[in-house]
Design a protein around this motif. Sequence first.
Motif, PDB file in Angstrom:
ATOM      1  N   ARG A  40     175.811  25.739  27.641  1.00 51.98           N
ATOM      2  CA  ARG A  40     175.911  26.650  28.794  1.00 51.98           C
ATOM      3  C   ARG A  40     176.609  27.946  28.418  1.00 51.98           C
ATOM      4  NH1 ARG A  40     177.647  22.470  33.578  1.00 51.98           N
ATOM      5  NH2 ARG A  40     175.605  21.520  33.840  1.00 51.98           N
ATOM      6  N   LEU A  41     177.673  27.847  27.618  1.00 54.64           N
ATOM      7  CA  LEU A  41     178.382  29.056  27.211  1.00 54.64           C
ATOM      8  C   LEU A  41     177.514  29.947  26.327  1.00 54.64           C
ATOM      9  CD1 LEU A  41     181.964  27.623  26.603  1.00 54.64           C
ATOM     10  CD2 LEU A  41     181.225  29.124  28.453  1.00 54.64           C
ATOM     11  N   VAL A  42     176.717  29.344  25.458  1.00 57.28           N
ATOM     12  CA  VAL A  42     175.823  30.135  24.614  1.00 57.28           C
ATOM     13  C   VAL A  42     174.741  30.789  25.471  1.00 57.28           C
ATOM     14  CG1 VAL A  42     174.071  29.990  22.793  1.00 57.28           C
ATOM     15  CG2 VAL A  42     176.304  28.919  22.480  1.00 57.28           C
ATOM     16  N   LYS A  43     174.146  30.038  26.387  1.00 57.27           N
ATOM     17  CA  LYS A  43     173.148  30.620  27.299  1.00 57.27           C
ATOM     18  C   LYS A  43     173.759  31.775  28.087  1.00 57.27           C
ATOM     19  CE  LYS A  43     170.646  26.307  28.085  1.00 57.27           C
ATOM     20  NZ  LYS A  43     170.375  25.246  29.065  1.00 57.27           N
ATOM     21  N   PHE A  44     174.977  31.573  28.593  1.00 53.33           N
ATOM     22  CA  PHE A  44     175.694  32.603  29.346  1.00 53.33           C
ATOM     23  C   PHE A  44     175.835  33.872  28.501  1.00 53.33           C
ATOM     24  CE2 PHE A  44     179.643  34.750  30.474  1.00 53.33           C
ATOM     25  CZ  PHE A  44     179.539  34.872  31.852  1.00 53.33           C
ATOM     26  N   ALA A  45     176.283  33.719  27.258  1.00 52.56           N
ATOM     27  CA  ALA A  45     176.496  34.875  26.385  1.00 52.56           C
ATOM     28  C   ALA A  45     175.189  35.572  26.054  1.00 52.56           C
ATOM     29  CB  ALA A  45     177.214  34.432  25.108  1.00 52.56           C
ATOM     30  N   VAL A  46     174.179  34.809  25.701  1.00 55.90           N
ATOM     31  CA  VAL A  46     172.894  35.408  25.305  1.00 55.90           C
ATOM     32  C   VAL A  46     172.250  36.121  26.489  1.00 55.90           C
ATOM     33  CG1 VAL A  46     170.579  34.890  24.441  1.00 55.90           C
ATOM     34  CG2 VAL A  46     172.574  33.839  23.378  1.00 55.90           C
ATOM     35  N   ASP A  47     172.384  35.562  27.677  1.00 49.30           N
ATOM     36  CA  ASP A  47     171.840  36.213  28.873  1.00 49.30           C
ATOM     37  C   ASP A  47     172.542  37.537  29.174  1.00 49.30           C
ATOM     38  OD1 ASP A  47     169.978  34.225  29.263  1.00 49.30           O
ATOM     39  OD2 ASP A  47     171.118  33.192  30.832  1.00 49.30           O
ATOM     40  N   ARG A  48     173.750  37.722  28.671  1.00 54.86           N
ATOM     41  CA  ARG A  48     174.519  38.949  28.910  1.00 54.86           C
ATOM     42  C   ARG A  48     174.583  39.839  27.673  1.00 54.86           C
ATOM     43  NH1 ARG A  48     175.317  35.128  32.024  1.00 54.86           N
ATOM     44  NH2 ARG A  48     176.030  35.351  34.160  1.00 54.86           N
ATOM     45  N   ASP A  49     173.642  39.653  26.800  1.00 57.97           N
ATOM     46  CA  ASP A  49     173.589  40.367  25.529  1.00 57.97           C
ATOM     47  C   ASP A  49     172.347  41.258  25.505  1.00 57.97           C
ATOM     48  OD1 ASP A  49     173.884  41.110  22.840  1.00 57.97           O
ATOM     49  OD2 ASP A  49     172.966  39.248  22.115  1.00 57.97           O
ATOM     50  N   PRO A  50     172.362  42.349  26.279  1.00 56.53           N
ATOM     51  CA  PRO A  50     171.154  43.165  26.426  1.00 56.53           C
ATOM     52  C   PRO A  50     170.693  43.822  25.128  1.00 56.53           C
ATOM     53  CG  PRO A  50     173.047  44.327  27.323  1.00 56.53           C
ATOM     54  CD  PRO A  50     173.507  42.935  26.973  1.00 56.53           C
ATOM     55  N   ASN A  51     171.598  44.012  24.178  1.00 60.21           N
ATOM     56  CA  ASN A  51     171.224  44.658  22.923  1.00 60.21           C
ATOM     57  C   ASN A  51     170.880  43.656  21.832  1.00 60.21           C
ATOM     58  OD1 ASN A  51     171.689  47.225  24.053  1.00 60.21           O
ATOM     59  ND2 ASN A  51     173.877  47.001  23.668  1.00 60.21           N
ATOM     60  N   ALA A  52     170.784  42.385  22.205  1.00 66.90           N
ATOM     61  CA  ALA A  52     170.425  41.314  21.264  1.00 66.90           C
ATOM     62  C   ALA A  52     171.315  41.336  20.021  1.00 66.90           C
ATOM     63  CB  ALA A  52     168.948  41.389  20.902  1.00 66.90           C
ATOM     64  N   GLU A  53     172.615  41.423  20.249  1.00 69.95           N
ATOM     65  CA  GLU A  53     173.591  41.432  19.158  1.00 69.95           C
ATOM     66  C   GLU A  53     173.912  40.033  18.653  1.00 69.95           C
ATOM     67  OE1 GLU A  53     174.931  44.069  17.553  1.00 69.95           O
ATOM     68  OE2 GLU A  53     173.540  45.270  18.728  1.00 69.95           O
ATOM     69  N   LEU A  54     173.466  39.009  19.377  1.00 71.61           N
ATOM     70  CA  LEU A  54     173.802  37.625  19.040  1.00 71.61           C
ATOM     71  C   LEU A  54     172.571  36.826  18.656  1.00 71.61           C
ATOM     72  CD1 LEU A  54     176.147  36.910  22.072  1.00 71.61           C
ATOM     73  CD2 LEU A  54     176.864  37.368  19.718  1.00 71.61           C
ATOM     74  N   ARG A  55     172.742  36.018  17.641  1.00 64.82           N
ATOM     75  CA  ARG A  55     171.766  34.995  17.301  1.00 64.82           C
ATOM     76  C   ARG A  55     172.496  33.667  17.450  1.00 64.82           C
ATOM     77  NH1 ARG A  55     169.579  38.398  12.604  1.00 64.82           N
ATOM     78  NH2 ARG A  55     167.707  39.271  13.536  1.00 64.82           N
ATOM     79  N   MET A  56     171.746  32.579  17.460  1.00 64.99           N
ATOM     80  CA  MET A  56     172.388  31.285  17.618  1.00 64.99           C
ATOM     81  C   MET A  56     171.633  30.221  16.842  1.00 64.99           C
ATOM     82  SD  MET A  56     171.073  31.280  21.405  1.00 64.99           S
ATOM     83  CE  MET A  56     169.831  32.533  21.235  1.00 64.99           C
ATOM     84  N   CYS A  57     172.359  29.158  16.528  1.00 62.11           N
ATOM     85  CA  CYS A  57     171.758  27.943  15.982  1.00 62.11           C
ATOM     86  C   CYS A  57     172.694  26.796  16.324  1.00 62.11           C
ATOM     87  CB  CYS A  57     171.500  28.039  14.480  1.00 62.11           C
ATOM     88  SG  CYS A  57     172.925  27.871  13.415  1.00 62.11           S
ATOM     89  N   THR A  58     172.143  25.605  16.349  1.00 65.29           N
ATOM     90  CA  THR A  58     172.984  24.454  16.654  1.00 65.29           C
ATOM     91  C   THR A  58     173.682  23.980  15.383  1.00 65.29           C
ATOM     92  OG1 THR A  58     171.245  22.828  16.257  1.00 65.29           O
ATOM     93  CG2 THR A  58     171.417  23.727  18.511  1.00 65.29           C
ATOM     94  N   ALA A  59     174.825  23.358  15.584  1.00 66.18           N
ATOM     95  CA  ALA A  59     175.564  22.774  14.462  1.00 66.18           C
ATOM     96  C   ALA A  59     174.774  21.619  13.852  1.00 66.18           C
ATOM     97  CB  ALA A  59     176.938  22.315  14.934  1.00 66.18           C
ATOM     98  N   GLN A  60     173.854  21.044  14.625  1.00 66.13           N
ATOM     99  CA  GLN A  60     173.048  19.927  14.145  1.00 66.13           C
ATOM    100  C   GLN A  60     171.883  20.375  13.262  1.00 66.13           C
ATOM    101  OE1 GLN A  60     174.088  20.385  17.298  1.00 66.13           O
ATOM    102  NE2 GLN A  60     175.117  18.517  17.939  1.00 66.13           N
TER     103      GLN A  60
END
Length: 160
Positions: A45-65
């Motif tokens: 949820r926190l990652v979704k929250f951050a990515v949804d508020r990242d209009p300049n696409a400054e964040l990428r993500m991957c799971t620890a798994q």
Amino acid sequence: MSGESLSRRLAQARPYSYRDDPAVPDFPDEKALIVFDGVCVLCSRLVKFAVDRDPNAELRMCTAQSELGQALFRHYGLNTESYETNLVLANGRAYGKLDSVAMVGSKIGGFWRLASAFTYLPRGAADRLYDLIARKRYDLFGRAEACIIARPEWRGRFLE
């Protein structure tokens, strides 16, 4: 491992050291990467929250798994089963615990830059608070049956 030693170890790591580690797959690292526990409902949820508020696409993500997440956790000497912290890589540096939250806040900007205030909290107290939530996160927020599935609009931002 104490939070203090984790923070110190991450701060002392040479920038971009993962590039020289043959066990870490190559990945685009010109933008910040959030490595998070993909079955933790709170983390997702926190990652979704951050990515949804990242209009300049400054964040990428991957799971620890994921293969990449596991390799990065091993590279930085983190537990690859209990995921005691989210890991954020930005400008080649690794951040964990509340430092990772502060870095994400700085990347999404605006009001969320206030998350950088976490870096001013006494380290011991801040790490104990983070550790308490991390230990209880499944009890408090739940555990998903499978890792988060990337939304179509996240194409190119979700690394595996």
